[in-house]
Design a protein around this motif. Structure first.
Motif, mmCIF file in Angstrom:
data_model
loop_
_atom_site.group_PDB
_atom_site.id
_atom_site.type_symbol
_atom_site.label_atom_id
_atom_site.label_comp_id
_atom_site.label_asym_id
_atom_site.label_seq_id
_atom_site.Cartn_x
_atom_site.Cartn_y
_atom_site.Cartn_z
ATOM 1 N N VAL A 78 -3.868 10.336 41.651
ATOM 2 C CA VAL A 78 -3.625 11.654 42.535
ATOM 3 C C VAL A 78 -4.301 11.525 44.038
ATOM 4 O O VAL A 78 -5.130 10.956 44.209
ATOM 5 N N ASN A 79 -3.425 12.364 44.715
ATOM 6 C CA ASN A 79 -3.828 12.638 46.030
ATOM 7 C C ASN A 79 -3.954 14.164 46.190
ATOM 8 O O ASN A 79 -2.884 14.829 46.294
ATOM 9 N N SER A 80 -5.131 14.585 46.330
ATOM 10 C CA SER A 80 -5.258 16.042 46.179
ATOM 11 C C SER A 80 -4.593 16.837 47.307
ATOM 12 O O SER A 80 -4.186 17.760 47.253
ATOM 13 N N ARG A 81 -4.662 16.195 48.478
ATOM 14 C CA ARG A 81 -4.176 16.781 49.552
ATOM 15 C C ARG A 81 -2.412 17.038 49.589
ATOM 16 O O ARG A 81 -1.967 18.105 49.735
ATOM 17 N N GLU A 82 -1.991 15.819 49.044
ATOM 18 C CA GLU A 82 -0.342 15.909 48.990
ATOM 19 C C GLU A 82 0.085 16.525 47.863
ATOM 20 O O GLU A 82 1.087 17.017 47.643
ATOM 21 N N ASN A 83 -0.823 16.482 46.773
ATOM 22 C CA ASN A 83 -0.009 16.945 45.552
ATOM 23 C C ASN A 83 -0.639 18.287 44.917
ATOM 24 O O ASN A 83 -0.336 18.756 43.885
ATOM 25 N N PHE A 84 -1.664 18.949 45.603
ATOM 26 C CA PHE A 84 -1.941 20.122 45.251
ATOM 27 C C PHE A 84 -0.878 21.039 44.798
ATOM 28 O O PHE A 84 -0.973 21.710 43.775
ATOM 29 N N GLU A 85 -0.009 21.520 45.622
ATOM 30 C CA GLU A 85 1.062 22.288 45.275
ATOM 31 C C GLU A 85 1.817 22.138 44.257
ATOM 32 O O GLU A 85 2.263 22.814 43.306
ATOM 33 N N SER A 86 2.269 20.808 44.192
ATOM 34 C CA SER A 86 3.027 20.280 42.678
ATOM 35 C C SER A 86 2.399 20.201 41.649
ATOM 36 O O SER A 86 2.727 20.543 40.452
ATOM 37 N N ASN A 87 0.903 20.125 41.817
ATOM 38 C CA ASN A 87 0.050 20.330 40.623
ATOM 39 C C ASN A 87 0.034 21.580 40.068
ATOM 40 O O ASN A 87 0.041 21.980 38.782
ATOM 41 N N LYS A 88 0.003 22.623 41.029
ATOM 42 C CA LYS A 88 -0.296 23.973 40.753
ATOM 43 C C LYS A 88 1.144 24.465 40.002
ATOM 44 O O LYS A 88 1.360 25.162 38.863
ATOM 45 N N ARG A 89 2.471 23.961 40.514
ATOM 46 C CA ARG A 89 3.583 24.292 39.819
ATOM 47 C C ARG A 89 3.744 23.698 38.644
ATOM 48 O O ARG A 89 4.168 24.310 37.726
ATOM 49 N N PHE A 90 3.273 22.559 38.292
ATOM 50 C CA PHE A 90 3.422 21.911 36.917
ATOM 51 C C PHE A 90 2.455 22.699 35.840
ATOM 52 O O PHE A 90 2.874 22.872 34.905
ATOM 53 N N MET A 91 1.184 22.843 36.382
ATOM 54 C CA MET A 91 0.295 23.749 35.573
ATOM 55 C C MET A 91 0.872 24.902 35.208
ATOM 56 O O MET A 91 1.017 25.465 33.877
ATOM 57 N N LYS A 92 1.614 25.667 36.022
ATOM 58 C CA LYS A 92 2.227 26.948 35.917
ATOM 59 C C LYS A 92 3.380 26.850 34.793
ATOM 60 O O LYS A 92 3.344 27.550 33.867
ATOM 61 N N SER A 93 4.292 25.803 34.977
ATOM 62 C CA SER A 93 5.151 25.463 34.049
ATOM 63 C C SER A 93 4.561 25.209 32.765
ATOM 64 O O SER A 93 5.056 25.389 31.505
ATOM 65 N N ARG A 94 3.784 24.449 32.589
ATOM 66 C CA ARG A 94 2.947 24.035 31.185
ATOM 67 C C ARG A 94 2.226 25.412 30.458
ATOM 68 O O ARG A 94 2.767 25.465 29.367
ATOM 69 N N MET A 95 1.739 26.080 31.434
ATOM 70 C CA MET A 95 1.412 27.563 30.708
ATOM 71 C C MET A 95 2.437 28.312 30.373
ATOM 72 O O MET A 95 2.274 28.717 29.381
ATOM 73 N N GLU A 96 3.596 28.508 31.078
ATOM 74 C CA GLU A 96 4.712 29.151 30.421
ATOM 75 C C GLU A 96 5.120 28.736 29.280
ATOM 76 O O GLU A 96 5.705 29.337 28.271
ATOM 77 N N ALA A 97 5.147 27.434 28.998
ATOM 78 C CA ALA A 97 5.789 26.757 27.879
ATOM 79 C C ALA A 97 4.728 26.417 26.644
ATOM 80 O O ALA A 97 5.209 26.285 25.676
ATOM 81 N N GLU A 98 3.622 26.956 26.910
ATOM 82 C CA GLU A 98 2.559 26.864 25.804
ATOM 83 C C GLU A 98 2.727 27.879 24.957
ATOM 84 O O GLU A 98 2.774 29.178 25.209
ATOM 85 N N ASP A 99 2.665 27.578 23.636
ATOM 86 C CA ASP A 99 2.747 28.851 22.806
ATOM 87 C C ASP A 99 1.282 29.351 22.260
ATOM 88 O O ASP A 99 1.356 30.389 21.695
ATOM 89 N N ASN A 100 0.340 28.473 22.144
ATOM 90 C CA ASN A 100 -1.010 29.150 21.951
ATOM 91 C C ASN A 100 -1.524 29.995 22.910
ATOM 92 O O ASN A 100 -1.679 29.513 24.176
ATOM 93 N N PRO A 101 -1.657 31.049 22.656
ATOM 94 C CA PRO A 101 -2.135 32.086 23.853
ATOM 95 C C PRO A 101 -3.430 31.712 24.494
ATOM 96 O O PRO A 101 -3.756 32.058 25.420
ATOM 97 N N ALA A 102 -4.452 31.190 23.748
ATOM 98 C CA ALA A 102 -5.736 30.844 24.249
ATOM 99 C C ALA A 102 -5.510 29.639 25.145
ATOM 100 O O ALA A 102 -6.298 29.443 26.333
ATOM 101 N N LEU A 103 -4.653 28.620 24.818
ATOM 102 C CA LEU A 103 -4.487 27.875 25.857
ATOM 103 C C LEU A 103 -3.696 28.022 27.146
ATOM 104 O O LEU A 103 -3.772 27.479 28.232
ATOM 105 N N ARG A 104 -2.856 29.105 26.834
ATOM 106 C CA ARG A 104 -1.953 29.547 28.067
ATOM 107 C C ARG A 104 -2.702 30.139 28.975
ATOM 108 O O ARG A 104 -2.664 29.966 30.068
ATOM 109 N N ARG A 105 -3.802 30.880 28.423
ATOM 110 C CA ARG A 105 -4.960 31.601 29.322
ATOM 111 C C ARG A 105 -5.836 30.613 29.998
ATOM 112 O O ARG A 105 -6.103 30.526 31.411
#
Length: 105
Positions: A78-105
């Motif tokens: 990873v390159n934190s400077r260039e990928n930070f925004e795409s990492n945030k988008r990826f994590m948001k999409s994973r949160m939305e797809a997660e069925d377990n509420p504890a993991l989603r939080r």
């Protein structure tokens, strides 16, 4: 040594989090799980333009030697400077797809 109320609660929460993610123990550079030990290496890049060709070869060889000793390896680059925004988008999409509420939080 007896723990106070806050310390007991913090210890319970820490153990609960470990149980939730399936970690038996946390060591300095690894996690123990029911499936084995997961070891983590944090490799920082060097400014190759300041190193001699011989020094670069030595660093590559040293890393190769360490990696050869591992039976199974997964690498994440990873390159934190260039990928930070795409990492945030990826994590948001994973949160939305997660069925377990504890993991989603």
């Amino acid at each position: 040594m007896r723990l106070g109320g806050k310390e007991k609660r913090a210890e319970r929460e820490r153990l609960s989090t470990r149980r939730m993610i399936g970690v038996d123990a946390v060591r300095d550079h690894s996690l123990l799980t029911p499936y084995g030990e997961l070891v983590f290496f944090h490799i920082r890049p060097a400014n190759l333009s300041t190193l001699s060709e011989e020094n670069i070869r030595a660093r590559i060889y040293a890393l190769m030697t360490v990696l050869k000793g591992l039976a199974e390896i997964e690498m994440l680059c990873v390159n934190s400077r260039e990928n930070f925004e795409s990492n945030k988008r990826f994590m948001k999409s994973r949160m939305e797809a997660e069925d377990n509420p504890a993991l989603r939080r």
